[in-house]
Design a protein around this motif. Structure first.
Motif, PDB file in Angstrom:
ATOM      1  N   GLN A  81       0.808  -1.222   0.000  1.00  0.00           N
ATOM      2  CA  GLN A  81       0.000   0.000   0.000  1.00  0.00           C
ATOM      3  C   GLN A  81       0.843   1.276   0.000  1.00  0.00           C
ATOM      4  O   GLN A  81       0.295   2.380  -0.046  1.00  0.00           O
ATOM      5  N   LEU A  82       2.157   1.147   0.015  1.00  0.00           N
ATOM      6  CA  LEU A  82       3.005   2.333   0.033  1.00  0.00           C
ATOM      7  C   LEU A  82       2.771   3.226  -1.178  1.00  0.00           C
ATOM      8  O   LEU A  82       2.820   4.456  -1.078  1.00  0.00           O
ATOM      9  N   GLY A  83       2.525   2.621  -2.322  1.00  0.00           N
ATOM     10  CA  GLY A  83       2.322   3.390  -3.540  1.00  0.00           C
ATOM     11  C   GLY A  83       1.098   4.284  -3.519  1.00  0.00           C
ATOM     12  O   GLY A  83       0.988   5.215  -4.319  1.00  0.00           O
ATOM     13  N   LEU A  84       0.181   4.028  -2.604  1.00  0.00           N
ATOM     14  CA  LEU A  84      -0.992   4.886  -2.459  1.00  0.00           C
ATOM     15  C   LEU A  84      -0.637   6.221  -1.813  1.00  0.00           C
ATOM     16  O   LEU A  84      -1.390   7.191  -1.927  1.00  0.00           O
ATOM     17  N   LEU A  85       0.510   6.257  -1.134  1.00  0.00           N
ATOM     18  CA  LEU A  85       0.895   7.434  -0.368  1.00  0.00           C
ATOM     19  C   LEU A  85       2.226   8.037  -0.811  1.00  0.00           C
ATOM     20  O   LEU A  85       2.387   9.252  -0.812  1.00  0.00           O
ATOM     21  N   ALA A  86       3.174   7.192  -1.162  1.00  0.00           N
ATOM     22  CA  ALA A  86       4.533   7.644  -1.460  1.00  0.00           C
ATOM     23  C   ALA A  86       4.759   7.774  -2.958  1.00  0.00           C
ATOM     24  O   ALA A  86       4.385   6.882  -3.729  1.00  0.00           O
ATOM     25  N   ALA A  87       5.394   8.874  -3.346  1.00  0.00           N
ATOM     26  CA  ALA A  87       5.775   9.043  -4.743  1.00  0.00           C
ATOM     27  C   ALA A  87       6.900   8.090  -5.102  1.00  0.00           C
ATOM     28  O   ALA A  87       7.009   7.624  -6.233  1.00  0.00           O
TER      29      ALA A  87
ATOM     30  N   ASP B 115      -0.658  14.254  -5.123  1.00  0.00           N
ATOM     31  CA  ASP B 115      -2.104  14.403  -4.995  1.00  0.00           C
ATOM     32  C   ASP B 115      -2.611  14.184  -3.566  1.00  0.00           C
ATOM     33  O   ASP B 115      -3.811  14.194  -3.328  1.00  0.00           O
ATOM     34  N   LEU B 116      -1.716  13.988  -2.605  1.00  0.00           N
ATOM     35  CA  LEU B 116      -2.155  13.841  -1.216  1.00  0.00           C
ATOM     36  C   LEU B 116      -2.603  15.187  -0.660  1.00  0.00           C
ATOM     37  O   LEU B 116      -2.056  16.236  -1.022  1.00  0.00           O
ATOM     38  N   PRO B 117      -3.589  15.189   0.226  1.00  0.00           N
ATOM     39  CA  PRO B 117      -4.016  16.451   0.845  1.00  0.00           C
ATOM     40  C   PRO B 117      -2.870  17.136   1.587  1.00  0.00           C
ATOM     41  O   PRO B 117      -2.059  16.477   2.243  1.00  0.00           O
ATOM     42  N   ALA B 118      -2.807  18.454   1.487  1.00  0.00           N
ATOM     43  CA  ALA B 118      -1.745  19.207   2.150  1.00  0.00           C
ATOM     44  C   ALA B 118      -1.797  19.025   3.661  1.00  0.00           C
ATOM     45  O   ALA B 118      -0.758  19.047   4.331  1.00  0.00           O
ATOM     46  N   ARG B 119      -2.992  18.851   4.208  1.00  0.00           N
ATOM     47  CA  ARG B 119      -3.123  18.639   5.647  1.00  0.00           C
ATOM     48  C   ARG B 119      -2.408  17.365   6.098  1.00  0.00           C
ATOM     49  O   ARG B 119      -1.863  17.307   7.199  1.00  0.00           O
ATOM     50  N   LEU B 120      -2.403  16.346   5.257  1.00  0.00           N
ATOM     51  CA  LEU B 120      -1.771  15.086   5.624  1.00  0.00           C
ATOM     52  C   LEU B 120      -0.259  15.241   5.720  1.00  0.00           C
ATOM     53  O   LEU B 120       0.375  14.701   6.630  1.00  0.00           O
ATOM     54  N   THR B 121       0.312  15.968   4.795  1.00  0.00           N
ATOM     55  CA  THR B 121       1.764  16.108   4.728  1.00  0.00           C
ATOM     56  C   THR B 121       2.282  17.320   5.490  1.00  0.00           C
ATOM     57  O   THR B 121       3.502  17.448   5.681  1.00  0.00           O
ATOM     58  N   GLY B 122       1.392  18.205   5.922  1.00  0.00           N
ATOM     59  CA  GLY B 122       1.836  19.436   6.557  1.00  0.00           C
ATOM     60  C   GLY B 122       2.654  20.290   5.611  1.00  0.00           C
ATOM     61  O   GLY B 122       3.490  21.084   6.047  1.00  0.00           O
ATOM     62  N   ASP B 123       2.403  20.137   4.313  1.00  0.00           N
ATOM     63  CA  ASP B 123       3.152  20.855   3.268  1.00  0.00           C
ATOM     64  C   ASP B 123       4.659  20.576   3.339  1.00  0.00           C
ATOM     65  O   ASP B 123       5.472  21.400   2.930  1.00  0.00           O
ATOM     66  N   THR B 124       5.011  19.395   3.846  1.00  0.00           N
ATOM     67  CA  THR B 124       6.434  19.023   3.923  1.00  0.00           C
ATOM     68  C   THR B 124       6.914  18.327   2.657  1.00  0.00           C
ATOM     69  O   THR B 124       8.117  18.180   2.451  1.00  0.00           O
ATOM     70  N   GLY B 125       5.971  17.838   1.851  1.00  0.00           N
ATOM     71  CA  GLY B 125       6.347  17.051   0.689  1.00  0.00           C
ATOM     72  C   GLY B 125       6.694  15.621   1.032  1.00  0.00           C
ATOM     73  O   GLY B 125       7.166  14.866   0.182  1.00  0.00           O
ATOM     74  N   THR B 126       6.456  15.229   2.293  1.00  0.00           N
ATOM     75  CA  THR B 126       6.743  13.867   2.725  1.00  0.00           C
ATOM     76  C   THR B 126       5.535  13.292   3.460  1.00  0.00           C
ATOM     77  O   THR B 126       4.640  14.023   3.882  1.00  0.00           O
ATOM     78  N   VAL B 127       5.555  11.971   3.623  1.00  0.00           N
ATOM     79  CA  VAL B 127       4.496  11.300   4.373  1.00  0.00           C
ATOM     80  C   VAL B 127       5.116  10.169   5.178  1.00  0.00           C
ATOM     81  O   VAL B 127       5.959   9.427   4.682  1.00  0.00           O
ATOM     82  N   GLY B 128       4.716  10.081   6.455  1.00  0.00           N
ATOM     83  CA  GLY B 128       5.226   9.039   7.339  1.00  0.00           C
ATOM     84  C   GLY B 128       4.294   7.845   7.371  1.00  0.00           C
ATOM     85  O   GLY B 128       3.088   7.999   7.587  1.00  0.00           O
ATOM     86  N   VAL B 129       4.861   6.655   7.169  1.00  0.00           N
ATOM     87  CA  VAL B 129       4.042   5.441   7.023  1.00  0.00           C
ATOM     88  C   VAL B 129       4.647   4.304   7.836  1.00  0.00           C
ATOM     89  O   VAL B 129       5.871   4.154   7.909  1.00  0.00           O
ATOM     90  N   ARG B 130       3.772   3.495   8.448  1.00  0.00           N
ATOM     91  CA  ARG B 130       4.252   2.276   9.092  1.00  0.00           C
ATOM     92  C   ARG B 130       3.178   1.203   9.024  1.00  0.00           C
ATOM     93  O   ARG B 130       2.012   1.495   8.742  1.00  0.00           O
ATOM     94  N   GLN B 131       3.598  -0.033   9.289  1.00  0.00           N
ATOM     95  CA  GLN B 131       2.680  -1.171   9.377  1.00  0.00           C
ATOM     96  C   GLN B 131       2.642  -1.622  10.820  1.00  0.00           C
ATOM     97  O   GLN B 131       3.672  -1.975  11.396  1.00  0.00           O
ATOM     98  N   SER B 132       1.463  -1.601  11.421  1.00  0.00           N
ATOM     99  CA  SER B 132       1.334  -1.971  12.823  1.00  0.00           C
ATOM    100  C   SER B 132       1.339  -3.489  12.987  1.00  0.00           C
ATOM    101  O   SER B 132       0.771  -4.207  12.168  1.00  0.00           O
ATOM    102  N   PRO B 133       1.937  -3.977  14.077  1.00  0.00           N
ATOM    103  CA  PRO B 133       1.875  -5.415  14.354  1.00  0.00           C
ATOM    104  C   PRO B 133       0.606  -5.805  15.110  1.00  0.00           C
ATOM    105  O   PRO B 133       0.364  -6.995  15.344  1.00  0.00           O
ATOM    106  N   LEU B 134      -0.209  -4.811  15.494  1.00  0.00           N
ATOM    107  CA  LEU B 134      -1.386  -5.087  16.323  1.00  0.00           C
ATOM    108  C   LEU B 134      -2.554  -5.549  15.456  1.00  0.00           C
ATOM    109  O   LEU B 134      -2.940  -4.865  14.500  1.00  0.00           O
ATOM    110  N   ALA B 135      -3.109  -6.682  15.810  1.00  0.00           N
ATOM    111  CA  ALA B 135      -4.197  -7.258  15.013  1.00  0.00           C
ATOM    112  C   ALA B 135      -5.389  -6.316  14.908  1.00  0.00           C
ATOM    113  O   ALA B 135      -5.995  -6.187  13.832  1.00  0.00           O
ATOM    114  N   ALA B 136      -5.735  -5.651  16.008  1.00  0.00           N
ATOM    115  CA  ALA B 136      -6.910  -4.768  15.986  1.00  0.00           C
ATOM    116  C   ALA B 136      -6.732  -3.642  14.977  1.00  0.00           C
ATOM    117  O   ALA B 136      -7.669  -3.298  14.239  1.00  0.00           O
ATOM    118  N   ALA B 137      -5.531  -3.061  14.919  1.00  0.00           N
ATOM    119  CA  ALA B 137      -5.274  -1.984  13.963  1.00  0.00           C
ATOM    120  C   ALA B 137      -5.367  -2.500  12.532  1.00  0.00           C
ATOM    121  O   ALA B 137      -5.947  -1.844  11.650  1.00  0.00           O
TER     122      ALA B 137
END
Length: 323
Positions: free
Chosen positions: A69-75, A102-124
């Motif tokens: 799913q990284l390609g949905l967020l990362a260039a 095309d990501l919303p500016a609010r998501l990136t804080g206009d930084t041009g970057t996005v922070g992503v991780r995969q949680s090990p928690l089943a509920a998440a």
């Protein structure tokens, strides 16, 4: 909202419907409770910022189901991250990638970057699955306040300001996820967290030659150490290298003293990391080990560990000065 609800198939379905229509859902992660909205909906992000009273220039971290799913967020995904994903995902390591335009500016804080991780928690991960894609995972707290570690704490903080609180039991608390980015081809720790940056560096260094994952101060020492190897037996260069180390270590030691005095855990850990990087570059195991002990201590233990380390570090620096 009457209060937190247990995580069941029915409540997860309800949560997914809320997220899809732009609502806010609180849920447990491997660190704290988080707040989920659809990261691709600007209006949902606006509401998230309003709920948290969050400054507009701060980006929002995102959870994914996996690397696919990284390609949905990362260039693009920096090549250095592939080995880190293999080693640390799922887990509390957030990788900061160049963001899609095309990501919303609010998501990136206009930084041009996005922070992503995969949680090990089943509920998440169950929540991500029913939502059909990535969700935000900013901590459940008012900006600048401690993050909630239980569903009851979330409800006490936000009440009806969030649409649903999924109760998955207590979260571990302590440190948040470690944030790592890449600048000029080198790994940089943007925020200390659960995964020690030393472990991240070691993982990348094991697969790269020459090492590309050192702090800015350590980069200088690596360059000098390389020159030393190439001119084996050059005692003048050795003395220059040791002088550089002594000066830099003294600066780090003073920064650590000031951070400990001020009770600034993040600054203490940053100084310890920088000191450790220089010592590792020079192969000075005694200082590296001591600095690493401070760097890896839990947030509550860092000041005590640093205070214990200071006189020992001072003694070691005196020994270096005599070389």
């Amino acid at each position: 909202m009457s209060g937190p609800v247990a995580i069941t198939a029915a409540t997860l379905q309800r949560a997914s419907e809320i997220v899809r229509r732009g609502g806010v859902v609180a849920f447990p992660t491997e660190t704290y409770y988080g707040l989920a909205v659809d990261p691709f909906q600007p209006a949902a992000l606006e509401r998230l910022f309003a709920v948290k009273l969050r400054p507009a220039d701060l980006p929002i971290l995102v959870l994914v189901s996996g690397p696919e799913q990284l390609g949905l967020l990362a260039a693009s995904v920096p090549p250095l991250f592939s080995v880190l994903i293999d080693r640390f995902w799922p887990g509390p390591l957030t990788l900061v990638c160049p963001a899609r335009a095309d990501l919303p500016a609010r998501l990136t804080g206009d930084t041009g970057t996005v922070g992503v991780r995969q949680s090990p928690l089943a509920a998440a991960n169950r929540l991500i699955a029913v939502c059909g894609g990535p969700i935000t995972a900013t901590s459940a707290n008012l900006s600048g306040q401690p993050p909630a570690v239980t569903a009851a704490e979330v409800f006490a903080i936000f009440g009806d300001a969030v649409d649903l609180v999924l109760d998955g039991g207590p979260a571990p608390g302590g440190l948040g996820s470690t944030l790592v980015g890449v600048r000029a081809g080198r790994l940089h720790c943007l925020r200390a967290g659960v995964v020690p940056f030393a472990a991240v560096e070691a993982c990348a260094a094991a697969t790269l030659s020459p090492p590309l994952c050192r702090s800015p101060m350590a980069e200088l020492h690596w360059d000098k150490a390389t020159a030393l190897v190439e001119t084996a037996g050059d005692e003048a260069l050795l003395e220059e290298l040791l002088s550089l180390f002594r000066a830099a270590a003294a600066e780090d030691l003073e920064q650590m003293r000031q951070a400990v005095t001020a009770g600034d855990v993040a600054a203490t850990m940053a100084a310890a990391h920088s000191l450790k990087g220089a010592a590792a570059s020079l192969g000075i195991e005694s200082i590296r080990s001591l600095a690493e002990t401070v760097e890896q201590a839990g947030a509550a233990s860092v000041p005590a560990a640093a205070r214990k380390a200071l006189p020992v570090l001072a003694d070691l620096l005196d020994q270096l000065a005599a070389l």
